[in-house]
Motif scaffolding. Structure first.
Motif, PDB file in Angstrom:
ATOM      1  N   HIS A 182       0.818  -1.216   0.000  1.00 14.65           N
ATOM      2  CA  HIS A 182       0.000   0.000   0.000  1.00 14.65           C
ATOM      3  C   HIS A 182       0.853   1.267   0.000  1.00 14.65           C
ATOM      4  N   TRP A 226      -6.076   3.027   1.370  1.00 13.05           N
ATOM      5  CA  TRP A 226      -7.354   2.395   1.020  1.00 13.05           C
ATOM      6  C   TRP A 226      -8.379   3.446   0.578  1.00 13.05           C
ATOM      7  N   GLU A 229      -7.583   4.741  -2.998  1.00 13.68           N
ATOM      8  CA  GLU A 229      -7.952   3.797  -4.046  1.00 13.68           C
ATOM      9  C   GLU A 229      -9.464   3.653  -4.163  1.00 13.68           C
ATOM     10  N   TRP A 241     -13.477  -3.587  -3.899  1.00 11.20           N
ATOM     11  CA  TRP A 241     -13.056  -4.996  -3.814  1.00 11.20           C
ATOM     12  C   TRP A 241     -12.915  -5.596  -5.208  1.00 11.20           C
ATOM     13  N   THR A 242     -11.849  -5.168  -5.859  1.00 11.12           N
ATOM     14  CA  THR A 242     -11.556  -5.626  -7.211  1.00 11.12           C
ATOM     15  C   THR A 242     -10.059  -5.770  -7.369  1.00 11.12           C
ATOM     16  N   ILE A 243      -9.637  -6.627  -8.266  1.00 10.89           N
ATOM     17  CA  ILE A 243      -8.218  -6.825  -8.502  1.00 10.89           C
ATOM     18  C   ILE A 243      -7.579  -5.569  -9.073  1.00 10.89           C
ATOM     19  N   ASN A 245      -7.899  -2.746  -7.785  1.00  9.59           N
ATOM     20  CA  ASN A 245      -7.507  -1.954  -6.626  1.00  9.59           C
ATOM     21  C   ASN A 245      -6.009  -2.173  -6.395  1.00  9.59           C
ATOM     22  N   VAL A 247      -4.071  -1.380  -4.059  1.00 15.62           N
ATOM     23  CA  VAL A 247      -3.712  -1.859  -2.721  1.00 15.62           C
ATOM     24  C   VAL A 247      -3.873  -3.369  -2.672  1.00 15.62           C
ATOM     25  N   LEU A 248      -4.998  -3.857  -3.168  1.00 18.17           N
ATOM     26  CA  LEU A 248      -5.261  -5.298  -3.111  1.00 18.17           C
ATOM     27  C   LEU A 248      -4.309  -6.085  -4.006  1.00 18.17           C
ATOM     28  N   ASN A 249      -4.048  -5.602  -5.217  1.00 22.73           N
ATOM     29  CA  ASN A 249      -3.164  -6.401  -6.082  1.00 22.73           C
ATOM     30  C   ASN A 249      -1.719  -6.365  -5.585  1.00 22.73           C
ATOM     31  N   TRP A 251      -0.969  -6.282  -2.293  1.00 24.64           N
ATOM     32  CA  TRP A 251      -0.993  -7.261  -1.193  1.00 24.64           C
ATOM     33  C   TRP A 251      -1.042  -8.688  -1.723  1.00 24.64           C
ATOM     34  N   LEU A 252      -1.734  -8.879  -2.844  1.00 23.22           N
ATOM     35  CA  LEU A 252      -1.814 -10.217  -3.432  1.00 23.22           C
ATOM     36  C   LEU A 252      -0.424 -10.723  -3.809  1.00 23.22           C
TER      37      LEU A 252
END
Length: 407
Positions: A182, A226, A229, A241-243, A245, A247-249, A251-252
């Protein structure tokens, strides 16, 4: 540097100027390769019969940060060389410099996997060790890997500011080790907008200790990334809540990397992954703490913060730490010109200067009374003795103002 040209653009450098740091940037690869140096030293010491001393080399990362770099900074002192205007375009487009940062990443990944092996191996006879590593050695190894991850965040910082898609993805990959993906969002779109203001979680306030700054910066930056984004995706008509994002990708990538390490070496590697990650991002936050301590952008008549200038970041031109951190210590120029590549950053007139390099100041930050004795009078001097222009810790504001005679 001679009149040679870059192959892609054909820019030529003036013959009268030479970048004396050109090949020194390769020393930036010391942190991701330090583990292999430690392995060689452990094996050599054990071979000489110095078994009682050899485990100290698993602590090579902390020794580099807290001992070697401060000594070298003191010995070699400030740099003193700024690139002249006529070579800026040439240096910017010389891809050698960006390849120096790209090279960090494969060594980083290789070292992390080799550390996983060392944390879990039960037979290290090839190193002259009976059985596996002891707990103290494993912790030292985790902290050394954490140093690599912390410096890796700085490498990601350099790459993440660029417009090239490849470099931005490499930035996320570099952040995966410390689970701090992030940072890619918050630093570029949060910190650089709010720097040196009370609203910025990564700008330390006058009279704020590092130990109170650390959780405020960690959680504040996480929350901010967060929100940034979520707002970006909302403008695109998408849920957070999508790929897509970032931040999420990011962290993935950490989940995949850590999952691969656990799959290869077993769940017993997890505690050491956590130790190295926490220590790595704590090193980053220590640097954040000293970069803007007490500095404040004033508000204009319209109620907006003034433009960020070199006077809103602490600068240090000590050459050794600058080599290891890709000119991060020329932080005043970086905030005034965020997209400049590290090789063309300058020490700027008007910037407040730290008394030593980051490596020395990191240790000082851990001890609040010493930190304040060294830094508080420098903050005040930077503002001509006017404490009202300083970014003061809110809950200590009345006490600080009273101390300096302001009602």
């Amino acid at each position: 540097m001679t009149t040679s040209r870059t192959h892609e653009q054909g820019y030529s450098a003036p013959p009268q100027w030479r970048d004396r740091k050109r090949y020194l940037w390769l020393f930036g690869l010391v942190p991701p390769t330090a583990l292999f140096l430690a392995i060689g030293l452990v094996r050599a010491f054990n071979g000489l019969g110095w078994r009682a001393v050899s485990p100290v080399w698993w602590w090579i990362g902390p020794m580099l940060v807290y001992v070697l770099l401060p000594i070298l900074d003191r010995f070699f002192g400030p740099d003193g060389q700024n690139p002249p205007d006529e070579v800026m375009e040439y240096l910017e487009n010389d891809k050698y410099y960006r390849y120096c940062t790209y090279a960090y990443i494969p060594f980083q990944v290789l070292s992390l996997f080799f550390a996983g092996y060392l944390w879990t191996a039960s037979n290290l006879s090839w190193l002259g060790i009976d059985g596996g590593l002891g707990l103290i050695s494993k912790i030292g190894l985790a902290l050394s890997v954490g140093v690599m991850g912390g410096v890796g965040i700085n490498t990601a910082h350099e790459l993440g500011h660029k417009k090239d898609d490849l470099e931005r993805w490499l930035s996320k990959i570099t952040l995966a080790q410390t689970f701090y993906g992030h940072f890619y969002i918050e630093h570029n779109r949060g910190h650089h907008v709010r720097v040196a203001t009370p609203e910025d979680p990564a700008s330390a306030r006058f009279a704020e200790t590092f130990w109170s700054f650390l959780p405020r910066s960690v959680w504040g930056s996480l929350r901010s990334s967060w929100e940034l984004e979520a707002k970006r995706l909302e403008r695109l008509g998408k849920r957070p809540w999508t790929i897509r994002n970032d931040v999420l990708n990011a962290w993935l990538m950490s989940v995949v990397l850590w999952g691969a390490l656990i799959a290869v070496f077993g769940v017993s590697v997890l505690p050491y992954l956590v130790i190295q990650a926490v220590y790595g991002f704590a090193l980053l936050e220590t640097v954040n703490y000293l970069e803007h301590y007490g500095l404040l952008r004033q508000k204009t008549a319209a109620g907006r913060y003034e433009r960020c200038t070199p006077e809103h970041s602490w600068n240090s031109d000590h050459i050794v730490t600058n080599i290891f951190l890709y000119h991060l210590q020329r932080h005043s120029d970086h905030h005034a010109n965020p997209t400049r590549r590290y090789q063309i950053l300058r020490s700027m007139d008007g910037a407040p200067n730290l008394p030593s390099g980051y490596a020395s100041m990191i240790s000082l930050a851990y001890f609040p009374p010493l930190w304040r004795r060294v830094m508080d009078h420098r903050v005040l001097a930077h503002y001509g003795g006017d404490i009202t222009r300083v970014n003061i810790q809110p809950r200590k504001r009345s006490r600080v103002l009273a101390k300096y005679g302001v009602a």
